[in-house]
Design a protein around this motif. Structure first.
Motif, short mmCIF file in Angstrom:
data_model
loop_
_atom_site.label_atom_id
_atom_site.label_comp_id
_atom_site.label_asym_id
_atom_site.label_seq_id
_atom_site.Cartn_x
_atom_site.Cartn_y
_atom_site.Cartn_z
N ARG A 143 0.88 -1.26 -0.13
CA ARG A 143 0.13 -0.04 -0.11
C ARG A 143 0.90 1.41 0.00
N PHE A 144 0.33 2.36 -0.35
CA PHE A 144 0.90 3.58 -0.44
C PHE A 144 1.12 4.44 0.69
N PRO A 145 2.10 5.14 1.11
CA PRO A 145 2.30 5.81 2.38
C PRO A 145 1.33 6.95 2.28
N GLN A 146 1.07 7.46 3.38
CA GLN A 146 0.23 8.72 3.39
C GLN A 146 0.83 9.91 2.61
N ASP A 147 -0.17 10.44 1.62
CA ASP A 147 0.19 11.63 0.79
C ASP A 147 0.98 11.21 -0.22
N VAL A 148 1.00 9.96 -0.62
CA VAL A 148 2.09 9.28 -1.82
C VAL A 148 1.24 8.76 -2.63
N THR A 149 1.20 9.04 -3.90
CA THR A 149 0.38 8.48 -4.95
C THR A 149 1.32 7.64 -5.86
N TYR A 150 0.97 6.72 -6.69
CA TYR A 150 1.50 5.94 -7.84
C TYR A 150 2.24 6.81 -8.81
N ILE A 188 10.00 8.49 -8.47
CA ILE A 188 11.05 8.27 -7.99
C ILE A 188 11.74 6.87 -8.51
N ILE A 189 11.16 5.94 -8.54
CA ILE A 189 11.81 4.80 -9.07
C ILE A 189 12.20 4.85 -10.42
N GLY A 190 11.56 5.45 -11.28
CA GLY A 190 11.67 5.57 -12.69
C GLY A 190 13.09 6.55 -12.75
N ASN A 191 13.17 7.80 -12.02
CA ASN A 191 14.41 8.51 -12.11
C ASN A 191 15.75 7.82 -11.68
N LEU A 192 15.31 7.11 -10.51
CA LEU A 192 16.74 6.61 -9.86
C LEU A 192 17.27 5.60 -11.07
N ILE A 193 16.25 4.63 -11.38
CA ILE A 193 16.71 3.59 -12.54
C ILE A 193 17.42 4.21 -13.74
N GLU A 194 16.79 5.32 -14.20
CA GLU A 194 17.23 6.14 -15.48
C GLU A 194 18.72 6.80 -14.95
N ASN A 195 18.74 7.24 -13.98
CA ASN A 195 20.12 7.54 -13.69
C ASN A 195 21.10 6.78 -13.38
N ALA A 196 20.69 5.47 -12.99
CA ALA A 196 21.47 4.26 -13.01
C ALA A 196 22.10 3.82 -14.32
N PHE A 197 21.09 4.12 -15.35
CA PHE A 197 21.39 3.63 -16.77
C PHE A 197 22.41 4.61 -17.25
N ASP A 198 22.16 5.75 -16.81
CA ASP A 198 23.31 7.00 -17.43
C ASP A 198 24.64 6.59 -16.57
N GLY A 199 24.76 6.22 -15.44
CA GLY A 199 25.64 6.01 -14.78
C GLY A 199 26.64 4.67 -15.35
N SER A 206 12.02 16.47 -4.32
CA SER A 206 10.75 17.46 -3.70
C SER A 206 9.70 16.59 -3.17
N ILE A 207 9.44 15.43 -3.86
CA ILE A 207 8.54 14.35 -3.44
C ILE A 207 8.88 13.80 -1.92
N VAL A 208 10.17 13.42 -1.85
CA VAL A 208 10.87 12.83 -0.43
C VAL A 208 10.43 13.98 0.63
N GLU A 209 10.95 15.15 0.18
CA GLU A 209 10.63 16.31 1.32
C GLU A 209 9.15 16.50 1.65
N ARG A 210 8.47 16.54 0.84
CA ARG A 210 7.15 16.84 0.91
C ARG A 210 6.55 15.59 1.76
N SER A 211 7.05 14.34 1.69
CA SER A 211 6.49 13.00 2.37
C SER A 211 7.07 12.95 3.64
N ARG A 218 2.86 10.38 7.93
CA ARG A 218 3.50 11.70 8.18
C ARG A 218 3.28 12.01 9.40
N LYS A 219 4.44 12.46 10.03
CA LYS A 219 4.77 13.14 11.31
C LYS A 219 4.40 14.60 11.26
#
Length: 533
Positions: free
Chosen positions: A413-420, A426-437, A500-505, A529-530
């Motif tokens: 399930r999704f964390p509070q205030d976090v959508t798909y 998050i996952i797509g950009n991190l994997i894409e940056n790994a591809f670039d690396g 930005s998403i991580v900070e907001r969450s 969220r606390k």
């Protein structure tokens, strides 16, 4: 209270009062000076006239010429003085002996012929200002001529000039009335003017108005959208820094005609139309923009026009990043390429007559695909993330990279205030940056490990690759907007969105990287969220 802290209404009233009072004082001084001058001239003219009249009386001429043994001249002169209202009249003969004088004990005495009186004994007619026993005054001189046109004596007529205090006393009533009326109307008018100015400035004091303008100017230039406004003469009245940057304006455009600076904004047409146009796309120069243009109307009349616009390319790119469309498009492209290669293989086997081998190859592919989908589907309970991971696996195969999903991964399930959308970014950009690396790695097998672990408190996402790594001096900037190690044309927005998403969450990001060995990234998102302290 300091004058700086006074309300503008009282400042203007006080200033107007001071100006009116100063003007009245200056005017009064000039007027009094003029009155004194007129008084002196009037007394001088009257004194000279009396002197001339007295000198022309035949009896006085005769008596002065004969020496006036019976003092008849005094009686005649006193009659003239009484008629004309002179202060005093003195008649002397050519020897300087007084034949008449206001003080009878001086009759028969000699008159001191000083420098001021000498011209009178030379047939001159003139007026002299003197300071006598009765105060400041004027003295008029006229020669007494006999019938043979010979001078036999001199007539001197003296009149005092009213002192300044007497003049002010005479005018005091009128001055008080004028001063009172002028000050009253001046103060009342100043108060009305100050009230009108206060109303026009929305009841703001000057310091408040200045602060408001500074704040709104700063906010205006901080807006990412471009803003341009023109008046009814098609002159630019407002343009912010974003508009200058988008439209490559490098001059001070305010006050210039918009046709001379940005001829293709289509903003002047709003002045003619008189109604707004929303979400219109067109080119300004070589920039495709999305624009909202509205008229500026005052009391029903169009007094200008305002345009708010964005770079269409930037809008499209941001939309793709925010919605994860880019990731899905890349996944579909990789999947299409992979299936194209597989179809070519199957077609080749059939052409070679290897029907059984082609059939086995098809069953093998179908089994592999089902295994991957089943493997991920058992652990990831969201179809959007499943689709993203399957697409990235296909994309990795295309790039000759092994993308390994941790068998202990789990997502329910999704964390509070976090959508798909957020997790896709998050996952797509991190994997894409790994591809670039891994793009520049040629001396070893390319590998990416992906782990998604969830418990009641957190979702932890880990991406580990054996790429080229990130230098220490660049690592602290990778989450800044616009920072990128990619080729020109990329804008460095992906990791900024992740941050930005991580900070907001209320989550955390950890990065560990070794140059030449790879990069490890962990994103931790709390399930609840606390509240910030």
């Amino acid at each position: 209270m300091r004058l700086d802290n006074w309300p503008i209404r009282w400042k203007i009233t006080l200033l107007a009062f001071g100006i009116v009072l100063f003007s009245l004082l200056m005017g009064t001084m000039i007027l009094i000076g003029k009155i004194v001058t007129v008084k002196v001239e009037d007394v001088s003219d009257r004194s000279l006239l009396i002197a001339k009249v007295t000198a022309q009386i035949p009896e006085i001429k005769r008596l002065v010429e004969s020496g006036d043994p019976n003092r008849v001249v005094q009686k005649l002169v006193e009659q003239v003085r009484a008629i004309y209202g002179a202060d005093y009249i003195v008649v002397v003969n050519m020897d300087g002996v007084r034949l008449s004088h206001p003080l009878e004990n001086r009759i028969g005495t000699r008159f001191p012929i000083n420098q001021a009186a000498k011209p009178a004994f030379a047939e001159h007619v003139y007026v002299d200002q003197v300071q006598g026993d009765l105060g400041d005054g004027v003295r008029a001189y006229a020669p007494i001529m006999n019938d043979e046109h010979q001078q036999v004596g001199v007539v001197m007529v003296g009149n005092t000039v009213p002192p300044l205090s007497a003049i002010l006393h005479d005018l005091s009533g009128e001055m008080v009335l004028i001063l009172s009326l002028t000050l009253c109307f001046g103060i009342f008018g100043a108060y009305l003017l100050a009230s009108h100015i206060k109303q026009q400035t929305f009841q703001l004091e000057p310091q408040e108005l200045a602060r408001t303008i500074d704040e709104r100017t700063a906010a205006f230039h901080a807006i990412h959208e471009g803003i341009i406004a023109i008046d009814d003469k098609e002159r630019i009245t407002v343009i912010n820094e974003a508009a200058k940057r988008m439209l490559k304006v490098h001059v001070e455009a305010v006050g210039e005609n918009i046709w001379d600076v940005i001829p293709d904004t289509r903003l002047p047409e709003i002045l003619e139309l008189g109604y707004p146009l929303y979400n219109r796309q067109f080119y300004i120069g070589d920039t495709l923009i999305v624009s909202n243009r509205v008229p500026i109307q005052v009391k029903g009349k169009t007094k200008g026009a305002l345009a708010i616009f964005q770079d269409k390319t930037e809008v499209t790119r941001m939309a793709e990043e925010l919605t994860g469309v880019k990731s899905f498009v890349d996944a579909l492209r990789a999947k299409n390429h992979e299936h194209s290669n597989k179809l070519h293989t199957i077609a080749g086997l059939i052409q070679l007559g290897k029907d059984q081998e082609a059939l086995r190859y098809i069953f093998q592919l179908d089994e592999e695909q089902e295994n991957v989908a089943h493997y991920i589907g058992d652990r990831i309970q969201d179809v959007n993330l499943m689709g993203l991971l399957i697409g990235k696996i296909s994309r990795a195969k295309e790039l000759d990279i092994t993308l390994y999903i941790d068998p202990y991964s789990e997502f329910r399930r999704f964390p509070q205030d976090v959508t798909y959308h957020d997790l896709v970014i998050i996952i797509g950009n991190l994997i894409e940056n790994a591809f670039d690396g891994l793009a520049e790695v040629v001396d070893r097998g390319k590998k990416i490990d992906v782990s998604i672990v969830q418990d009641d408190s957190y979702v932890i996402i880990e991406i580990d690759d054996n790429g080229i790594g990130i230098p220490e001096e660049m690592r602290q900037h990778i989450f800044e907007k616009g920072f990128s190690t990619k080729q020109k044309g990329e804008r460095g927005i992906g990791l900024y969105l992740v941050s930005s998403i991580v900070e907001r969450s209320g989550g955390e990001i950890e990065v560990d990287s070794s140059v030449g060995f790879g990069t490890w990234v962990r994103v931790t998102l709390p399930m609840e969220r606390k509240e910030e302290e």
